[in-house]
Design a protein around this motif. Structure first.
Motif, mmCIF file in Angstrom:
data_model
loop_
_atom_site.group_PDB
_atom_site.id
_atom_site.type_symbol
_atom_site.label_atom_id
_atom_site.label_comp_id
_atom_site.label_asym_id
_atom_site.label_seq_id
_atom_site.Cartn_x
_atom_site.Cartn_y
_atom_site.Cartn_z
ATOM 1 N N ILE A 173 -2.271 -6.402 9.559
ATOM 2 C CA ILE A 173 -3.001 -5.202 9.975
ATOM 3 C C ILE A 173 -2.521 -4.792 11.366
ATOM 4 O O ILE A 173 -2.519 -5.601 12.291
ATOM 5 N N PRO A 174 -2.099 -3.544 11.549
ATOM 6 C CA PRO A 174 -1.593 -3.124 12.859
ATOM 7 C C PRO A 174 -2.710 -2.966 13.886
ATOM 8 O O PRO A 174 -3.824 -2.552 13.546
ATOM 9 N N ASP A 175 -2.402 -3.284 15.131
ATOM 10 C CA ASP A 175 -3.392 -3.146 16.210
ATOM 11 C C ASP A 175 -3.778 -1.691 16.443
ATOM 12 O O ASP A 175 -4.894 -1.396 16.860
ATOM 13 N N ASN A 176 -2.832 -0.768 16.175
ATOM 14 C CA ASN A 176 -3.101 0.644 16.439
ATOM 15 C C ASN A 176 -3.748 1.370 15.258
ATOM 16 O O ASN A 176 -3.990 2.570 15.313
ATOM 17 N N ASP A 177 -4.003 0.632 14.165
ATOM 18 C CA ASP A 177 -4.643 1.213 12.966
ATOM 19 C C ASP A 177 -3.853 2.363 12.368
ATOM 20 O O ASP A 177 -4.421 3.241 11.707
ATOM 21 N N LEU A 178 -2.549 2.371 12.569
ATOM 22 C CA LEU A 178 -1.720 3.435 12.004
ATOM 23 C C LEU A 178 -1.220 3.035 10.613
ATOM 24 O O LEU A 178 -0.613 1.983 10.445
ATOM 25 N N TYR A 179 -1.504 3.899 9.644
ATOM 26 C CA TYR A 179 -1.045 3.658 8.280
ATOM 27 C C TYR A 179 -0.252 4.859 7.767
ATOM 28 O O TYR A 179 -0.217 5.129 6.574
ATOM 29 N N GLU A 228 5.280 4.730 9.181
ATOM 30 C CA GLU A 228 5.083 3.367 9.686
ATOM 31 C C GLU A 228 5.273 2.341 8.565
ATOM 32 O O GLU A 228 5.873 1.279 8.756
ATOM 33 N N VAL A 229 4.749 2.661 7.385
ATOM 34 C CA VAL A 229 4.866 1.743 6.245
ATOM 35 C C VAL A 229 6.324 1.614 5.808
ATOM 36 O O VAL A 229 6.794 0.522 5.476
ATOM 37 N N VAL A 230 7.054 2.728 5.822
ATOM 38 C CA VAL A 230 8.476 2.700 5.478
ATOM 39 C C VAL A 230 9.251 1.856 6.489
ATOM 40 O O VAL A 230 10.132 1.075 6.118
#
Length: 248
Positions: free
Chosen positions: A124-130, A134-136
């Motif tokens: 899980i990223p700290d910045n909550d970016l999905y 970012e996933v790619v």
């Protein structure tokens, strides 16, 4: 100028009200569905326990301090140099490709299936970016961490978009890609939702997840026990049980 602001505000209020009505209708529609109706037959074959499966193992790749689990299948005799990488969709996980991975390993292919961002507490990223970008980026970093300079990639649902954009970002790394359930992004337009029966309603969660705070509040349920998340996933899997959420 004053009238312009009033018109814009009125439009925004009406638009928001219609969207909320749409979500309410969609929620009611989802509740009315039989278990497993969204992906009928998806549980016809049981999920493979890779910890006990010959020729399979689970490894991990570190990406910027986050850890991604990857199922690895290695045949006794490798018949093809380029491996196949399977990328799962939503709300599945890497086990959704288990039958296909077993088949291709038996055919002499090396296979890999990574979890994607947010499907494990350890990635899980700290910045909550999905964001898709970012996933790619995660996916390409996992391929690099696995030491795979050239792959055939298969994606389902959300995974289709991931492999498609990854191949566009780094075409030299992909021998071929396969996309299931989701078409090439340039070929998808709003008419798809109107041409396919119930597609607009069945895509409610896509629109819902664009809202701030609301998805988390809705899925957690009135008692913060994620009752609605259980309900949502039960419509995907015919043989669903709440304990399965731990692996999803």
């Amino acid at each position: 100028m004053g009238w312009c602001k009033i018109i814009c505000l009125t439009f925004l209020v009406l638009h928001s009200a219609l969207f909320l009505l749409y979500l309410c209708f969609a929620f009611d529609y989802v509740r009315s569905l039989e278990p497993g109706i969204i992906n009928p037959g998806i549980d016809t074959n049981p999920v493979i326990n890779f910890a006990e499966e010959p020729n399979f193992s689970i490894t991990t790749v570190n990406v910027e301090g986050r850890t991604f689990s990857v199922i690895v299948g290695t045949p006794a005799t490798i018949s093809r140099e380029v491996p196949i990488v399977f990328v799962h969709g939503f709300p599945d996980n890497f086990h959704s490709w288990s039958q296909q991975m077993r088949y291709f390993v038996e055919m002499g292919y090396r296979v890999y299936s990574p979890e994607i961002r947010g499907y494990e507490t350890k990635n899980i990223p700290d910045n909550d970016l999905y964001l898709l970008a970012e996933v790619v980026s995660d996916f390409l970093a996992v391929l690099e961490g696995l030491g795979l300079p050239k792959v055939d990639a298969m994606g389902h649902d959300w995974g289709s978009l991931i492999v498609n954009l990854a191949a566009k970002a780094k075409p030299s790394q992909f021998n071929s890609i396969g996309m299931f359930s989701v078409a090439e992004p340039r070929s998808v337009d709003i008419l798809v939702f109107t041409r396919v029966q119930h597609q607009l309603v069945r895509s409610w969660y896509i629109f819902c997840f664009q809202l701030p705070w609301f998805p988390e509040i809705y899925l957690s349920g009135p008692y913060d026990d994620y009752e609605n998340l259980n309900l949502f996933v039960s419509k995907w899997y015919l043989q669903y049980n709440p304990a399965r959420l731990e692996s999803i």
